[in-house]
Design a protein around this motif. Structure first.
Motif, PDB file in Angstrom:
ATOM      1  N   ASN A 169      -8.513   0.411   4.553  1.00  0.00           N
ATOM      2  CA  ASN A 169      -7.741   1.064   3.504  1.00  0.00           C
ATOM      3  C   ASN A 169      -7.816   0.358   2.163  1.00  0.00           C
ATOM      4  O   ASN A 169      -7.596   0.954   1.119  1.00  0.00           O
ATOM      5  N   LEU A 203      -9.697   1.727  -0.962  1.00  0.00           N
ATOM      6  CA  LEU A 203      -9.055   2.919  -1.546  1.00  0.00           C
ATOM      7  C   LEU A 203      -7.792   2.528  -2.307  1.00  0.00           C
ATOM      8  O   LEU A 203      -7.504   3.060  -3.380  1.00  0.00           O
ATOM      9  N   TRP A 204      -7.045   1.596  -1.745  1.00  0.00           N
ATOM     10  CA  TRP A 204      -5.837   1.149  -2.433  1.00  0.00           C
ATOM     11  C   TRP A 204      -6.199   0.506  -3.771  1.00  0.00           C
ATOM     12  O   TRP A 204      -5.587   0.780  -4.799  1.00  0.00           O
ATOM     13  N   VAL A 255      -0.991   5.539   9.885  1.00  0.00           N
ATOM     14  CA  VAL A 255      -1.479   4.940  11.144  1.00  0.00           C
ATOM     15  C   VAL A 255      -1.182   3.442  11.144  1.00  0.00           C
ATOM     16  O   VAL A 255      -0.735   2.877  12.151  1.00  0.00           O
ATOM     17  N   TYR A 256      -1.414   2.822   9.993  1.00  0.00           N
ATOM     18  CA  TYR A 256      -1.135   1.380   9.870  1.00  0.00           C
ATOM     19  C   TYR A 256       0.336   1.105  10.185  1.00  0.00           C
ATOM     20  O   TYR A 256       0.671   0.181  10.944  1.00  0.00           O
ATOM     21  N   TYR A 292      -6.489   8.218   2.719  1.00  0.00           N
ATOM     22  CA  TYR A 292      -5.657   7.057   2.442  1.00  0.00           C
ATOM     23  C   TYR A 292      -4.264   7.236   3.045  1.00  0.00           C
ATOM     24  O   TYR A 292      -3.737   6.334   3.704  1.00  0.00           O
ATOM     25  N   TYR A 293      -3.699   8.410   2.828  1.00  0.00           N
ATOM     26  CA  TYR A 293      -2.352   8.669   3.343  1.00  0.00           C
ATOM     27  C   TYR A 293      -2.324   8.585   4.872  1.00  0.00           C
ATOM     28  O   TYR A 293      -1.400   8.011   5.463  1.00  0.00           O
ATOM     29  N   VAL A 299      -7.185  -1.121  10.249  1.00  0.00           N
ATOM     30  CA  VAL A 299      -6.847  -0.019   9.329  1.00  0.00           C
ATOM     31  C   VAL A 299      -6.593  -0.557   7.921  1.00  0.00           C
ATOM     32  O   VAL A 299      -7.016   0.022   6.912  1.00  0.00           O
ATOM     33  N   GLN A 332       0.805  -1.226   0.000  1.00  0.00           N
ATOM     34  CA  GLN A 332       0.000   0.000   0.000  1.00  0.00           C
ATOM     35  C   GLN A 332       0.845   1.285   0.000  1.00  0.00           C
ATOM     36  O   GLN A 332       0.313   2.370  -0.206  1.00  0.00           O
ATOM     37  N   GLN A 388      -4.316   6.914   6.757  1.00  0.00           N
ATOM     38  CA  GLN A 388      -4.528   5.528   7.187  1.00  0.00           C
ATOM     39  C   GLN A 388      -3.274   4.682   7.043  1.00  0.00           C
ATOM     40  O   GLN A 388      -2.975   3.853   7.910  1.00  0.00           O
ATOM     41  N   ILE A 389      -2.512   4.913   5.964  1.00  0.00           N
ATOM     42  CA  ILE A 389      -1.319   4.054   5.812  1.00  0.00           C
ATOM     43  C   ILE A 389      -0.224   4.458   6.813  1.00  0.00           C
ATOM     44  O   ILE A 389       0.572   3.614   7.220  1.00  0.00           O
TER      45      ILE A 389
END
Lengths: 263, 454
Positions: free
Chosen positions: B24, B27-28, A241-242, A235-236, B20, A215, A238-239
């Protein structure tokens, strides 16, 4: 906190003095500098070739640096017995591990910053008609490569608490490959309604354990300047945070192992 | 260190990350996932490893640089697999799809520059795949439509279908929107063409009203006005409106009475795989090309004077090796045509593996230039031929179509034909010798009162 920061600072100093890392970095920068020559060869897709090649170089170089830098951090301290000096002071083992990790990430960040600066310079020189928005968009990719490599460094740090550097190199590289290639596959499997529950469950478990590196490969949209990206800010976030969750998980697991390890 | 607390923290982190990740994923998938059509079966081990490691775009870029070098060297065969690899690795590279389609469809030629049309189905499949993978932009819909319109030049309904899709995309260029009307016309859809021009004209006028100082907006209105005006005048003069309202027989339209094109032809096999084609075509104005096709008589995916161009979505870079399909244009000068067709130097393009073949002559006024169409009409209503007018090989159209059968032995000058010269003729063939020697081209009109050479 002071101890952690001191260890991190020392680690950065050590990292930037390591010749092997500097050689890798130099090779990466050299490739970035010669990239315009490559893109000139392809007049039909000058922009695409330039951006795909330079971003690819940054990502590849960063991945190698992240692994090579991290796999040696703990074993070197044990081998050189410098760890005893540190642990004899009022420093917890988890302080030591966290400090080492932050130092590695700091050194990695500095090296990636250097490469990104070269990238932007090369891009500005070669694509003079490009707007500031184009430059900013291009610079987005290295930011998320940095997040990706920080996660990779956490993986390598975790493995370095119980395996040798060589084994760690291949293990971390393998996790990176699997996390890049198979995460989407496992996600597809876990979402597939036609599969038996057991298969879906297994896919979900694997997908939850193996970090999803895929991702962070956001360069496709920048290189091909394709369709407008949907909810990209979300999206940014979330990645990132991931990545924080998984970095924390790998560090906690590493701390638990390192805490019981005989050094 | 409290291990229970750490274990709890570990579980929370993994659970949080997994949640998460699931949030996500959609969207990905929408923003960054290579489409499902991309597969990597064509890659070598090292290319595959790098591609799988997340460097697909980088590998694609490097391969494309290599392809560029091959273009410059004229090494076209080497480019084909690279194009396929690049589209597999990075299915968002529109230019590679577009260049690939063009390359496959146009650049594989024999020694006399006739392109290998067996590749066209693959080019169309590549366009279909590219359009599917990049459906946000008009570009590959437009390119695929162009292939139907320009290269195939015989099936305009498909060109119109692809350009309709292109026109639905927000980024479709204004100037390119007009061409859909041309596809409608060539497809025989006159009302569709008028409606499309009117729609564009109205939009252009609205745009100009909003931007009265915009030169481009003004120019667009003017262009569309001229196009629409020309179209209406042409349709009126050719009698298309009269055909629609049933008064065509009552007035003297440009397309009445049908003009006899006087088609005859002769094919002589001069040597193995070398044909001498000559014939008559009683149309004086320059601009006629009669299509000649030599193909296997009985093979699947063939139709009169054409292939079945659309053969699905599989991009097969190897054309059907066993099939022989030669297509050329016979340029008419001084009411005659003559051409020497040498297929002897390209054995892979013309394998001649079947026992029987057909030589087809085909003329469709829909592909003709406007000054010819002014006389013949879009559907051939202004054209006739006492022997070869055909209303069956193309539904709803009057075309000229003739077919001659020829055997493999005759084409290869073997067996009983080793010492005899095979000659195939249409009905009433008129020798063209005198016409072919003239250096001056006479250009009279096609109006009824000046039918010279009749």
């Amino acid at each position: 906190m002071g101890a952690i920061l001191s260890i991190a600072k020392t680690t950065i100093g050590e990292a930037i003095r390591r010749r092997v890392l500097l050689v890798i970095l130099l090779v990466g920068v050299l490739f970035l500098v010669i990239a315009p020559g490559l893109s000139v060869l392809s007049l039909r897709q000058n922009y695409t070739v330039l951006t795909s090649f330079t971003l690819g170089v940054i990502q590849l170089t960063s991945a190698v640096i992240a692994i090579v830098l991290t796999v040696y951090l703990l074993p070197n301290e044990v081998e050189r017995r410098t760890i005893y000096t540190i642990l004899s002071k009022p420093v917890y083992r988890w302080h030591f591990l966290l400090g080492k990790y932050l130092g590695a990430v700091g050194a990695l960040g500095m090296m990636m910053l250097l490469m990104s600066t070269v990238l932007v310079l090369v891009f500005r020189i070669m694509q003079q008609q490009a707007s500031m928005d184009d430059v900013l968009q291009l610079a987005t990719a290295p930011i998320f490569f940095f997040v990706q490599m920080s996660l990779l460094a956490a993986v390598a740090m975790f493995f370095s608490t119980f395996v040798s550097p060589i084994v760690n190199f291949f293990l971390s590289g393998g996790v990176y490959l699997v996390g890049t290639l198979f995460s989407p596959v496992f996600q597809d499997l876990s979402n597939n309604q036609t599969l038996p529950a057991a298969v879906k469950g297994a896919a979900t478990v694997i997908h939850s354990i193996v970090p999803n590196f895929a991702q962070y490969n956001i360069q496709g949209g920048i290189i091909n300047q394709g369709p407008e990206l949907r909810s990209i800010e979300l999206y940014y976030v979330q990645i990132v945070v991931y990545a924080l969750f998984y970095i924390a998980a790998f560090l906690i697991a590493g701390m638990m192992i390192f805490d019981r390890k005989e050094v | 260190m409290n291990r229970s607390l750490m274990l709890a923290g570990l579980a929370v982190c993994i659970a949080g990350g997994a949640i998460v990740n699931r949030m996500n994923y959609p969207l990905w998938q929408e923003n960054f996932s290579p489409r499902k059509d991309s597969d990597l079966r064509g890659l070598s081990g090292d290319q595959l490893l790098i591609a799988l490691a997340g460097f697909r775009e980088m590998v694609a870029g490097i391969l494309w640089v290599r392809a560029d070098t091959f273009f410059d060297e004229g090494n076209y065969d080497a480019i084909l697999p690279i194009i396929r690899l690049v589209t597999m690795l990075d299915p968002k590279q529109i230019d590679v799809y577009a260049t690939g389609m063009w390359h496959i469809a146009y650049n594989f030629t024999d020694e006399q520059s006739r392109s290998d049309r067996r590749y066209i189905p693959s080019a169309l499949a590549l366009g279909a795949e590219g359009s599917k993978n990049n459906d946000y932009t008009y570009e590959l819909f437009f390119e695929t439509g162009w292939l139907w319109y320009h290269k195939i030049d015989d099936d305009y309904s498909n060109a119109a279908k692809w350009w309709e899709e292109a026109n639905k995309r927000k980024d479709m260029q204004t100037a390119r929107k007009n061409i859909l009307a041309m596809a409608y016309l060539r497809d025989g859809n006159m009302s569709g063409a008028i409606e499309h021009y009117e729609e564009l004209w109205n939009t252009a006028r609205d745009n100009f009203a909003k931007n009265p100082n915009d030169f481009q907006a003004r120019q667009n209105v003017d262009t569309l006005e001229v196009n629409l005006d020309n179209l209406l005048v042409r349709l009126a003069q050719r009698g298309n409106f009269a055909i629609e309202n049933g008064t065509y027989d009552q007035y003297d339209y440009d397309t009445r009475p049908p003009y006899d094109v006087g088609f005859t032809a002769q094919v002589t096999v001069e040597d193995s795989k070398i044909l001498r084609v000559e014939g008559t075509w009683n149309v004086q104005p320059v601009g006629t090309r009669v299509r000649i096709v030599l193909r296997d008589k009985d093979k699947p995916n063939l139709r009169p004077a054409a292939l079945k161009w659309d053969q699905g979505t599989s991009v097969d870079l190897e054309p059907e090796k066993d099939m022989t399909f030669m297509q050329d244009g016979l340029f008419v000068k001084n009411q005659a045509f003559f051409r020497r067709i040498d297929m002897a130097r390209d054995p892979t393009m013309y394998p001649f593996n079947s026992d029987n073949y057909v030589i087809e002559f085909y003329y469709n006024p829909r592909s003709a230039p406007p000054h010819i169409q002014d006389r013949f009409g879009f559907n051939g209503e202004g054209m006739t031929d006492k022997n070869y007018l055909n209303t069956e090989v193309r539904d709803g159209q009057r075309v000229i179509y003739a077919q001659l059968e020829i055997s493999r032995d005759e084409l290869l000058r073997q067996g009983e034909w080793a010492t005899r010269t095979p000659v195939k003729r249409t009905i009433g063939f008129i020798p063209t010798g005198a016409r072919n020697t003239e250096e001056v081209i006479n250009v009279p009109g096609l109006r009824n009162d000046v039918q010279e050479g009749q």
